[in-house]
Scaffold this active site. Structure first.
Site, short mmCIF file in Angstrom:
data_model
loop_
_atom_site.label_atom_id
_atom_site.label_comp_id
_atom_site.label_asym_id
_atom_site.label_seq_id
_atom_site.Cartn_x
_atom_site.Cartn_y
_atom_site.Cartn_z
N HIS A 33 2.46 8.46 7.32
CA HIS A 33 1.82 7.05 8.14
C HIS A 33 0.36 7.61 8.95
O HIS A 33 0.82 8.66 9.38
CB HIS A 33 2.72 6.47 9.07
CG HIS A 33 2.32 4.94 9.14
ND1 HIS A 33 1.53 4.63 10.19
CD2 HIS A 33 2.68 3.96 8.56
CE1 HIS A 33 1.48 3.43 9.69
NE2 HIS A 33 2.11 2.82 8.84
N ASP A 59 8.81 1.87 3.94
CA ASP A 59 8.95 1.64 2.67
C ASP A 59 10.07 2.46 1.91
O ASP A 59 10.41 2.23 0.77
CB ASP A 59 7.56 1.92 1.79
CG ASP A 59 6.67 0.79 1.99
OD1 ASP A 59 6.92 -0.37 2.14
OD2 ASP A 59 5.43 1.25 2.25
#
Ligand code: ACO
Length: 440
Positions: A317, A374
């Site tokens: 991320h 996710d």
């Protein structure tokens, strides 16, 4: 909106033999920025920041995110508390209106969401003309921008400029109501079943599930465990400050386009596999690992190999260099949901093993790569019957209140102006046109 304190603090820059001072801006959580708005005027130079890694594009009071400490708060409320105690509609209200609703505000909001939930009958026909395998994200993006033709209250020349607060409220609530109808219709179209209309007696998530899974020959029984899981997932996706899709909404919105056009841009950005589209890519990756016999090390090695374009989807991320707090909740919800629904998904074990390997691997440790939002969400969606190509649509459904909040905040910002970055030109210097007959 928080103004961001200045307190007469400055950062100095030595450039071309002279020194300039730029004000410091401090946020309410002590984040520090250097306001370089006058940089070009004072020095003639611009900043170059690929991927906007060091650039704050705005002041915002919607979401606080601290990637090092794994903190995520909407309007100050920890996402963990909201996921535990709240419902998606309440969080949507919080994001869009800046405060938790009172009972009567919540009731009024829910009533409006039901009243606005139908889409114009003429829009229904659009769905029929998509080819069989059209991706629902493409349909969603097109349908949302089409709303501007059917609900032109946004049009002062089809622009957001000059709209009253009341008009904005109607348009944003209308969009929140209609997006789930559009999402469910695009699924029904993809499986060739008749559309199921929204029902006024059902709440937001129940209504969506009913439109997805009921049919003229099958009366879908709404399971409270499924509703609870869906509420949690939508809440956890509801905003994430200046990510790629929120920035797309703000950037496109800054040109003055109507709300629907700006949100449609956000939906398109979300579709990408490096952003929200990763939830579909994760499941496809886990399925491939399963098909190939579960050689997880092969995939870890591929992800580490710089000559191989493969990445471990659902890992890494831009902001989190620690465990994504959303992924933590989703992982434990995943266990709960499978247990309560009495389902056993072999992909969960593959995901758990993959995570363990990655978190113990020097490559992932050194780069601070952890599972993101996710990584486990698709396993819950599978368990509750949502098909793979709808995963990113589910993300969009959850993210809509955040996009709306970001869009509203940007248009209300006294600094509102069209967003228009600069560049460093590296092309040819001046040269003159050569007739084709003289070219080599
Ligand atoms: N697998 C393998 N290596 C990775 C991964 C990954 N999933 N993610 C990052 N890296 C490596 C990069 O190759 C880079 O290595 P290097 O320093 O040796 O060059 C380093 O980690 C830093 O990665 P960047 O790509 O520079 O990080 P960036 O902030 O630009 O990208 C992103 C973040 C796009 C999320 C990236 O981690 C990624 O591609 N992840 C996989 C896709 C994904 O899951 N996306 C969803 C993110 S959450 C969301 O948007 C909702």
């Amino acid at each position: 909106m928080s103004e961001g304190q200045n307190n007469n603090e400055y950062a100095g820059l030595q450039f071309d033999g002279y020194e300039c001072q730029f004000p410091l801006v401090r946020g309410t959580e002590n984040e520090t920025g250097i306001d370089i708005s006058k940089l070009r005027k004072e020095t003639g130079a611009v900043t170059l920041d690929y991927g906007y890694v060091n650039t704050a594009a705005c002041r915002s009071s919607v979401t606080y995110l601290n990637g090092e400490q794994g903190i995520l708060r909407y309007r100050g409320y920890p996402v963990e508390e909201l996921a535990e105690n709240s419902r998606f509609v309440e969080v949507a209200y919080l994001l869009v209106h800046g405060k938790l609703p009172t009972e009567s505000e919540q009731e009024h909001f829910s009533t409006l969401l039901n009243e606005y939930s139908m889409i114009h009958e003429d829009m229904r026909h659009f769905f029929y003309n998509y080819p069989e395998h059209a991706h629902p994200m493409g349909i969603l993006s097109a349908m949302v921008v089409s709303l501007s033709s059917f609900y032109p209250e946004m049009s002062q020349g089809n622009s957001q400029l000059g709209m009253s607060e009341e008009e904005v409220d109607v348009a944003t609530t209308r969009l929140l109501a209609k997006i789930r109808t559009i999402a469910a219709f695009s699924y029904k179209k993809s499986i060739g079943e008749p559309f199921v209309y929204p029902r006024h007696d059902l709440k937001y998530c129940e209504n969506f599930l009913n439109m997805m899974f009921s049919s003229p020959v099958y009366d879908y029984q709404i399971d409270p465990e499924v509703v609870k899981a869906l509420n949690i997932l939508l809440i956890l996706h509801a905003d994430h400050e200046q990510n790629c899709s929120a920035s797309a909404v703000r950037l496109v919105g800054s040109a003055g386009v109507n709300l629907y056009a700006a949100i449609s841009a956000g939906i398109s950005a979300l579709w990408g596999p490096l952003h929200g589209g990763a939830n579909q890519s994760v499941i496809q990756m886990l399925e491939q690992m399963q098909r190939e016999g579960g050689d997880l090390q092969k995939y870890i090695d591929k992800a580490k190999d710089k000559s191989d374009p493969f990445r471990l989807y659902g890992f890494g991320h831009r902001v989190y260099k620690n465990y994504d707090p959303r992924a933590k909740i989703i992982k434990s919800t995943c266990h709960d949901v499978l247990e309560k629904l009495g389902k056993d998904d072999p992909l969960l074990q593959i995901a758990l093993d993959l995570e363990e390997r990655a978190l113990n691997d020097e490559y992932f440790i050194r780069r601070g790569l952890y599972p993101n939002v996710d990584f486990y969400s698709g396993i819950i969606y599978r368990a509750i019957g949502i098909p793979e190509n709808m995963f990113t649509v589910m993300f969009a459904l959850g993210r809509l209140p955040g996009w709306i909040a970001q869009w509203k905040e940007s248009r209300e910002d006294p600094q509102f102006r069209i967003q228009r970055p600069r560049q460093i030109y590296v092309g040819p210097n001046l040269r003159h046109y050569v007739p084709m007959s003289e070219r080599e």
